[in-house]
Design a protein around this motif. Structure first.
Motif, short mmCIF file in Angstrom:
data_model
loop_
_atom_site.label_atom_id
_atom_site.label_comp_id
_atom_site.label_asym_id
_atom_site.label_seq_id
_atom_site.Cartn_x
_atom_site.Cartn_y
_atom_site.Cartn_z
N GLY A 205 0.92 -1.22 -0.06
CA GLY A 205 0.08 -0.12 0.17
C GLY A 205 0.87 1.36 -0.04
N VAL A 206 0.24 2.52 0.66
CA VAL A 206 1.25 3.74 0.71
C VAL A 206 0.99 4.05 1.89
CG1 VAL A 206 0.79 6.10 0.11
CG2 VAL A 206 -0.05 4.54 -1.63
N PRO A 207 2.50 4.35 2.60
CA PRO A 207 2.63 4.45 4.08
C PRO A 207 1.93 5.81 4.59
CG PRO A 207 4.83 4.23 2.95
CD PRO A 207 3.67 4.23 1.70
N GLY A 208 1.40 5.53 5.82
CA GLY A 208 0.51 6.44 6.20
C GLY A 208 -1.15 6.77 5.88
N ILE A 209 -1.43 5.73 4.80
CA ILE A 209 -2.78 5.93 4.41
C ILE A 209 -3.59 4.79 4.85
CG2 ILE A 209 -4.55 5.89 2.41
CD1 ILE A 209 -2.42 7.80 0.86
N ARG A 240 0.76 13.84 0.25
CA ARG A 240 1.22 14.29 -1.00
C ARG A 240 2.65 13.41 -1.31
NH1 ARG A 240 1.26 19.31 -1.07
NH2 ARG A 240 3.26 19.57 -0.46
N GLU A 241 3.61 13.53 -0.56
CA GLU A 241 4.52 12.89 -0.64
C GLU A 241 4.51 11.63 -0.77
OE1 GLU A 241 7.15 14.68 2.48
OE2 GLU A 241 6.88 16.62 1.73
N ALA A 242 3.77 11.02 0.06
CA ALA A 242 3.67 9.50 0.20
C ALA A 242 3.18 8.85 -0.88
CB ALA A 242 2.81 9.19 1.44
N ALA A 247 3.93 5.75 -5.73
CA ALA A 247 2.81 5.34 -6.77
C ALA A 247 3.14 4.12 -7.47
CB ALA A 247 3.05 6.25 -7.95
N GLU A 248 4.30 3.67 -7.65
CA GLU A 248 4.54 2.14 -8.27
C GLU A 248 3.94 1.14 -7.28
OE1 GLU A 248 4.89 -0.32 -11.25
OE2 GLU A 248 4.91 2.02 -11.44
N MET A 249 4.56 1.31 -5.95
CA MET A 249 3.77 0.30 -5.15
C MET A 249 2.41 0.18 -4.96
SD MET A 249 5.55 -1.79 -3.28
CE MET A 249 7.34 -1.29 -3.24
N ALA A 250 1.81 1.42 -5.10
CA ALA A 250 0.12 1.38 -5.14
C ALA A 250 -0.27 0.61 -6.16
CB ALA A 250 -0.39 2.85 -5.16
N ARG A 251 0.21 0.63 -7.36
CA ARG A 251 -0.07 -0.01 -8.42
C ARG A 251 0.18 -1.44 -8.38
NH1 ARG A 251 2.41 4.59 -11.14
NH2 ARG A 251 0.85 5.94 -12.19
N GLU A 819 7.72 8.75 9.87
CA GLU A 819 6.46 9.49 9.62
C GLU A 819 5.34 8.59 9.38
OE1 GLU A 819 6.02 12.86 10.10
OE2 GLU A 819 8.32 12.95 10.73
N ARG A 820 5.35 7.62 8.54
CA ARG A 820 4.34 6.74 8.34
C ARG A 820 3.73 6.20 9.61
NH1 ARG A 820 2.84 1.88 8.22
NH2 ARG A 820 4.82 1.13 8.98
N LEU A 821 4.67 5.80 10.37
CA LEU A 821 4.47 5.10 11.77
C LEU A 821 3.56 6.02 12.65
CD1 LEU A 821 7.46 3.01 12.60
CD2 LEU A 821 5.42 2.31 12.20
N LYS A 822 4.04 7.38 12.93
CA LYS A 822 3.16 8.23 13.57
C LYS A 822 2.04 8.49 13.00
CE LYS A 822 6.84 11.50 13.74
NZ LYS A 822 7.53 12.77 13.97
N GLU A 823 1.77 8.79 11.59
CA GLU A 823 0.44 8.90 10.89
C GLU A 823 -0.38 7.65 11.52
OE1 GLU A 823 -2.46 10.79 9.25
OE2 GLU A 823 -0.59 11.57 9.90
N GLU A 824 0.04 6.61 11.19
CA GLU A 824 -0.48 5.09 11.34
C GLU A 824 -1.15 5.21 12.86
OE1 GLU A 824 -0.15 0.36 11.39
OE2 GLU A 824 1.53 1.73 11.15
#
Length: 944
Positions: A205-209, A240-242, A247-251, A819-824
């Motif tokens: 997926g996308v980190p933080g989402i 936005r940065e995530a 993008a490719e990992m999301a695909r 940052e992903r962990l804090k957002e999660e």
């Protein structure tokens, strides 16, 4: 019947003559049956609990649901086309339990015997085949498709003519239910899953989402590609940065979660036509398995039929509807429990318990130390509101003035009646903190109860789902989940000087207290056990936490030998050094005072020496805690530095040297620590009485104490220690190619880091540069700030900031992961370990900036500590069996953070070391290799 009516309502309306295909998710049935039933074997000794549960559920399903076509869809193998897209897909899924593996083929035989088509296909998952058959069936003509599963991945298939049937709740899953789950309509589910990922299947997926944010984005932009095309317009910078950076990992993630509705159909749909089972074939299968109760339902139970050797399933499941156990009735009132004082009454309760199949059980003792506790009585609950207390040693206080003992069953007679129940493999025994109660039972007369099985532990069930969210004590769980505050121990025994031992509590009060504990335990199990699967914690509990109960009991019983004479020498040396330090401190202070008195120390530092930084607390005394003294020491105040040395040495002397000497068991000259299983927020074990986790690792004093831990004659100690495991987990989670490369090639990770962030040639990294790199490598895992780094290295804050900036510039993937962990944590209230365990961060949303910053540091660190804890626990679960199977006599004695200590016969050192290293290094699959350092010696210090 109400449950049958509800089930029929869940099915779509099928007009007479209309085609209706039912596709059963075989994996869902298999694992629910396996985890719901206690161990059972057929007459040939093959495990069959999952076979029995599967056969029961599918046969009952067939009697209640009509269809023109039906098939059970199985997974063929673990690897499929998705592993070619993404090699780490489902890499963290644990292997199936050993006793489940031989049942897979028998379950397919059961499907045949019931006359139901079965289907599987190499290279594809069962979900793909379900999607393909649903599509093909509807293309052939009008009809309805029902998929028997609650798997969220199958919800993308919901549309007119296709629905899911939740096999547990017997409720349909249609578009409204999908919308509630994902926030989007079924056709958009894969878009949301592509963004949110799935830690269980290792879909990145996308980190933080998370799900909620993903749904908002998809509802706004329509689909993944439109979102990615407009990612640079998103206002939130982190989001936005995530998106732009992943993008490719999301695909890739979308390809992983999208079911292949064009998968090949290994069997024609015509083969799925529903038909009754051939009686002779079904009867032959049931007899071969020894399933007497199923034969009886068919009216074919004749002479010579054998039952499964390990017993029938619990009654709660024997009479359950197809889709699983009925929802427990937790509304029964607490209280009106029975005091059991005769053998006849106890025999009646034991019979009731065996009929119930699942019971809550608890012990009352005279000590919290399980190795020394004497059982005063025990309680049993067979259903919510139905429980009893069996006193066996009441009035046994040694006080001649306490009066005669009340009527009760003699302990040896009570245990003789109870033993068949506790050792009955068809009755599930549910404890709250099973390790304690099992040890108490094991120490009772006649060799104890060595074979109490199967067991469940409500404390560990809760801990598997809610580490860090709340405490795991029974009272707290009862209030939280049952809205019931149990009677407190103090209410029946009194407090302070007026407290009486439980053996003197009047039986009516003892019964109300003790029986309620068993009742609460059973209710908690009924409520929490089904949630494990929904929460994604079932594998963690069944394959790790529950199995750790037995592992830790064996370790605690083994203990480790301590050289009392060496301890005495260490204590004498520490006393002499403390006396020298005390003289130095008095000289620096200019007068004598009690060095152990914070009040007197504060007056000298801030009143007499006029040092700055003094802060008085509520009592009016100055604070002289470690942080205050460390600040003063950093400013060059020698008195503060000497006091810190004195405190450290005094603590080691009292906590370890003196306490260890007092805790040596005179019977075996060993100390037996007690491991806390649910006391940390990260999944780590704790150690108490004595606490062996906090002996300093690198100080000379710590090494000296470890020298007192020794092997028995003819044996040596082996220390197996994971090398830099948390840094390896960081390299696994964060996108840092150079870090992964260093671990893969066995390089000095700190030297490599120093060379990269300080721009030094590899051969020019000196000890100071490596020390700084090591400090920041480990500090990053703990969310250390620039100020903290500066304090640790003794440099100006600006220089600390420059080093951290250089570090993140070199390793941007680490900052993104942090940052992903804090957002999660902010989004969900928890973070996950690399293996999917939830670690709750309660204060992540607090308004207090200091506490919130601490919570953010915890969110960063928790996955690494928690991941390390899971890895070593997995190794601990596998090692005892592996050592036994290899014919080795080694005993696992201690677990301290990332280290395991074994006692091994000298002649088996080489073989044991190789086996231990192999299992520990291969117990988990990461993007970097695990490494274990193995050492041996007569003492722990020599081995470490």
């Amino acid at each position: 019947m109400a449950d049958a009516a509800a089930a029929s309502e869940a099915l779509p309306e099928v007009k007479p003559g209309e085609r209706h295909l039912i596709l059963v998710d075989g994996s869902g049935y298999i694992f629910r049956a396996y985890h719901a039933l206690p161990p059972m074997t057929n007459p040939e000794g093959v495990p069959v609990n999952a076979v029995y549960g599967f056969t029961t559920m599918l046969s009952q399903f067939l009697t209640r649901h009509a269809a023109t076509h039906i098939a059970v869809v199985f997974d063929a193998a673990r690897l499929n086309f998705r592993n070619e897209i993404y090699a780490d897909y489902k890499a963290h899924r644990p292997d199936p339990p050993e006793d489940l593996v031989p049942q897979f083929a028998l379950i397919r035989d059961a499907t045949d015997a019931l006359g139901v088509a079965k289907v599987q296909q190499e290279g594809f998952e069962a979900d793909d085949l379900i999607a393909a058959y649903a599509k093909a069936f509807l293309m052939e003509g009008p009809g309805q498709v029902t998929i028997v599963s609650s798997d969220k991945d199958l919800m993308q298939l919901v549309r007119p003519g296709v629905q899911l049937l939740d096999p547990i709740k017997q409720k349909p899953i249609r578009e409204p239910e999908v919308l509630e789950k994902f926030g989007v309509t079924p056709d958009k589910v894969v878009e949301v899953q592509a963004l949110a990922g799935d830690s269980t299947d290792n879909v990145p997926g996308v980190p933080g989402i998370g799900i909620k944010t993903a749904a908002q984005l998809i509802n706004e932009y329509g689909d993944l590609e439109s979102l990615l095309a407009n990612a640079e317009k998103i206002k939130q910078p982190k989001r936005r940065e995530a998106l732009m950076g992943n993008a490719e990992m999301a695909r890739i993630s979308k390809r992983l979660v999208s079911l292949d509705a064009d998968a090949p159909l290994p069997e024609p749909i015509d083969d799925f036509v529903a038909k009754p089972p051939a009686d002779h074939k079904l009867e032959h299968f049931l007899r071969a398995m020894g399933f007497r109760s199923l034969l009886a339902r068919m009216g074919k139970l004749g002479e010579g039929s054998e039952a499964p050797r390990r017993g029938a399933p619990p009654a709660a499941l024997r009479h359950a509807p197809t889709a699983g156990p009925v929802a427990p009735d937790l509304s029964a009132p607490f209280g009106a429990y029975e005091t059991v004082t005769t053998e006849e009454a106890l025999a009646r309760w034991v019979a009731d318990a065996q009929a119930a199949g699942v019971i809550g059980i608890d012990t009352e003792t005279d000590s919290l130390d399980a190795r020394r506790a004497k059982m005063v009585g025990f309680s049993i609950a067979t259903a919510p509101g139905r429980a009893c207390y069996v006193p066996i040693r009441h009035g046994d206080s040694g006080d001649m003035l306490s009066g005669p003992a009340p009527e009760q069953i003699a302990p040896e007679r009570a245990f003789a009646i109870l033993r068949p129940l506790l050792e009955d493999p068809s009755v599930l025994k549910v404890f709250q903190h099973a390790k304690y109660d099992l040890e108490v039972f094991a120490r009772e007369e006649n060799g104890g109860f060595a074979a109490i099985a199967p067991i469940d532990d409500t404390m560990m069930i809760s801990y598997a789902m809610a580490a860090g969210k709340h405490g795991q004590g029974m009272d707290e769980l009862s209030v939280l989940h049952l809205n019931h505050a149990p009677i407190k121990f103090d209410e029946v025994t009194g407090t302070g000087k007026a407290r009486i031992p439980f053996s003197l509590v009047p039986l009516d009060k003892a019964t109300a207290y003790a029986a309620e504990d068993a009742d609460v335990t059973l209710r908690l199990w009924l409520l929490l056990k089904p949630r494990l699967r929904e929460d994604g914690a079932l594998a963690l509990y069944e394959q790790v936490e529950r199995r750790m109960v037995g592992v830790l009991r064996e370790m605690e019983a083994a203990g480790i030998k301590v050289d009392g004479a060496e301890l005495a020498r260490i204590g004498e040396d520490f006393s002499q050094r403390l006396a020298v330090l005390e003289k130095q401190i008095h000289a620096l202070a200019g007068r004598e005072f009690n060095v152990g008195s914070p009040k007197q120390l504060g007056e000298i530092l801030f009143d007499e020496m006029k040092l700055s930084g003094g802060r008085k607390g509520k009592t009016g005394a100055y604070s002289t805690d470690a942080s205050v003294l460390e600040d003063l020491s950093a400013q060059g105040v020698d008195l503060a530095a000497r006091v810190l040395d004195w405190r450290q040495l005094a603590k080691l002397k009292s906590t370890y040297v003196e306490a260890l000497a007092a805790q040596i068991d005179p019977a075996d000259r060993r100390v037996h620590t007690s491991y806390g299983m649910a006391g940390t927020s990260t999944g780590r074990l704790s150690s108490n009485d004595p606490n062996l986790q906090n002996i300093p690792v690198r100080s000379e004093e710590g090494l000296r104490i470890r020298r007192a831990f020794v092997a028995e004659p003819g044996n040596v100690l082996i220390s197996a220690d994971y090398s830099q495991i948390e840094l390896r987990l960081l390299a696994h989670l964060a996108e840092v190619p150079t870090l992964r490369e260093a671990f893969e090639h066995g390089e000095d990770i700190h030297a490599r880091t120093a060379a990269e962030i300080f721009h030094l040639p590899p051969g020019k990294v000196d000890k100071e540069a490596r020390r700084r790199a090591k400090t920041i490598n480990f500090g990053i895992i703990y969310g250390m700030s620039a100020f903290g780094l500066a304090a640790r290295l003794g440099i100006p804050p600006a220089e600390g900031r420059a080093i951290i900036d250089a570090y993140f510039a070199q390793y941007p993937g680490i900052r993104q992961e942090m940052e992903r962990l804090k957002e999660e944590a902010r989004t969900n209230g928890f973070v996950r370990t690399p293996f999917g365990r939830k670690l709750w961060i309660p204060e992540i949303s607090t308004k207090d900036p200091v506490r919130r910053a601490g919570a953010e540091r915890a969110a960063i660190n928790a996955p690494f500590q928690g991941g390390a804890a899971e890895i070593i626990k997995r190794a601990m679960v596998r090692l005892p069996r592996a050592l036994k199977d290899a014919g080795l006599k080694a005993r696992m004695l201690l677990q301290v953070h990332d280290e395991l200590v074994f006692e091994v016969p000298k002649e088996e050192v080489e073989a044991t070391s190789a086996l231990v290293k192999d299992i520990m290094e291969n117990v988990a699959t990461l993007r970097v290799p695990l490494a274990v350092d193995v050492g041996t010696g007569h003492s722990w210090a020599e081995a470490h």
